[in-house]
Design an enzyme around this catalytic site. Sequence first.
Site, PDB file in Angstrom:
ATOM      1  N   HIS A  97       0.887  -1.167   0.000  1.00  0.00           N
ATOM      2  CA  HIS A  97       0.000   0.000   0.000  1.00  0.00           C
ATOM      3  C   HIS A  97       0.927   1.219   0.000  1.00  0.00           C
ATOM      4  O   HIS A  97       2.030   1.150   0.559  1.00  0.00           O
ATOM      5  CB  HIS A  97      -0.823   0.132   1.274  1.00  0.00           C
ATOM      6  CG  HIS A  97      -1.747  -0.993   1.599  1.00  0.00           C
ATOM      7  ND1 HIS A  97      -1.347  -2.121   2.256  1.00  0.00           N
ATOM      8  CD2 HIS A  97      -3.085  -1.127   1.414  1.00  0.00           C
ATOM      9  CE1 HIS A  97      -2.381  -2.919   2.446  1.00  0.00           C
ATOM     10  NE2 HIS A  97      -3.458  -2.345   1.944  1.00  0.00           N
ATOM     11  N   ASP A 100       2.404   1.953   3.405  1.00  0.00           N
ATOM     12  CA  ASP A 100       3.404   1.042   3.980  1.00  0.00           C
ATOM     13  C   ASP A 100       4.813   1.490   3.659  1.00  0.00           C
ATOM     14  O   ASP A 100       5.745   1.177   4.376  1.00  0.00           O
ATOM     15  CB  ASP A 100       3.291  -0.379   3.395  1.00  0.00           C
ATOM     16  CG  ASP A 100       1.895  -0.905   3.346  1.00  0.00           C
ATOM     17  OD1 ASP A 100       1.110  -0.559   4.237  1.00  0.00           O
ATOM     18  OD2 ASP A 100       1.584  -1.674   2.403  1.00  0.00           O
TER      19      ASP A 100
HETATM   20  C1  XUL Z   1      -7.607  -6.391   4.945  1.00  0.00           C
HETATM   21  C2  XUL Z   1      -6.890  -6.868   3.743  1.00  0.00           C
HETATM   22  C3  XUL Z   1      -6.020  -5.885   3.059  1.00  0.00           C
HETATM   23  C4  XUL Z   1      -6.012  -6.005   1.566  1.00  0.00           C
HETATM   24  C5  XUL Z   1      -5.251  -4.903   0.884  1.00  0.00           C
HETATM   25  O1  XUL Z   1      -8.375  -7.353   5.565  1.00  0.00           O
HETATM   26  O2  XUL Z   1      -6.995  -8.006   3.383  1.00  0.00           O
HETATM   27  O3  XUL Z   1      -4.726  -6.045   3.568  1.00  0.00           O
HETATM   28  O4  XUL Z   1      -5.468  -7.213   1.165  1.00  0.00           O
HETATM   29  O5  XUL Z   1      -5.672  -3.656   1.229  1.00  0.00           O
END
Ligand code: XUL
Length: 431
Positions: A97, A100
């Site tokens: 993300h 991150d």
């Molecule tokens: C949350 C989840 C996230 C997504 C990406 O439950 O799974 O980490 O994979 O935003």
Amino acid sequence: MTDFFKDQQPLRFDPQGTDLCFRHYNPDEILMGKRMEDHLRFAVAYWHSFAWPGGDPFGSQTFDRPWFGETMDLARLKADVAFEMFEILNVPFFCWHDADIRPEGSTFAESRRNFEEIIDYLQGKMESSKTRLLWGTANMFSHRRFMSGAATNPDPEIFAWSAATVKLCLDATQKLGGQNYVLWGGREGYETLLNTDLKRERQQAGRFLQMVVDYKHKIGFEGAILVEPKPQEPSKHQYDYDVATVYGFLKEFGLENEVKMNIEQGHAILAGHSFEHELALASSLGILGSIDMNRNDYQSGWDTDQFPNNVPEVALAYYEVLKAGGFTTGGTNFDAKLRRQSLDPVDLIAAHAGAMDICARGLKAAASMLDDGSLETMREERYAGWNSPAAVKMLSGDLESAAARIEDESLDPQPRSGRQEILENIVNRFV
Ligand code: XUL
Ligand code: CO
């Protein structure tokens, strides 16, 4: 080199090994004509492995990582350590993300500059690494500005902020050669209908996804756009509840040929399904994209994001993936957290190595089940009646002609065994 993992060498494949090594994951082993690495396409999730501090609802940080802090130097150190771990694990992919990998700035422009600088840094690291980007995504759920949603927010300025964020992340994913772009609707849901215009919020979400798809085509991004369903958490109700719900949503907004699914095992369980149900349904709808291979604890009702640790479950999941023809742009992402007492750097390596071995065992079992063929033969036998000309004709006819068959042909159908125990015994031969 950082000294985080000390002198930890890349893990070897050693079926008899007793130290930290792979006992089942052998990247070059050929299964069904394809290398194991190319079947599984493992990815490390940057957020849980490098950004998550080990908190739970009753306590905050337990991990003490030298890169924790909101500066660019620390963000670069985090990237250095991440790429060292990718090399130790010989892992072909990673995922991130925006939040991150870069420190949050005090304005959007400052966050953007931080992000773009780190993307350039990651690009430099990828030049001397085999590890590619499986997918990028935007964190539009942690910061308080997103507390009432991103695209579904009652405030149109947050919609604009979300558009700017996804545009930036999609551009960066393309720049790094990412193979997919994921949208998980972290706060796209509601806490109470008393303050929620559900119809309007779903329209906003649909329009947003259309905009993302249009932009993907405009910039020529060749990867897949994936939606990750989840039924609840953090919102009480999430609009992207499960595969079936998202498919209906995609049809409503004319996106069913543009968007596929990233299916997470833990989310499937939260929705009251099995992982293989969600995979089989997505496959049957032509929207199976990628997987997050992490599960919940069955004794607690929330998303504990544990590394996979159950071969029979994983085998049934890969059975569906293999039957669907395997991954194309997708792969196996470990969206998984260490347990918060697992403080040591070696715990991070062991968690991934163990998960990769579990998946390798599951994949091998799934390939053997397909190779053996009895399960598929018995499934075909169960539906064999539908191959008869009368049955084929009936499906293209009307209700009256189907009804007339009973008396005209003196049909007297007899119940037949579903043979479930026999089928389960067959599975048990391979797991
Ligand atoms: C949350 C989840 C996230 C997504 C990406 O439950 O799974 O980490 O994979 O935003
Ligand atoms: Co996930």
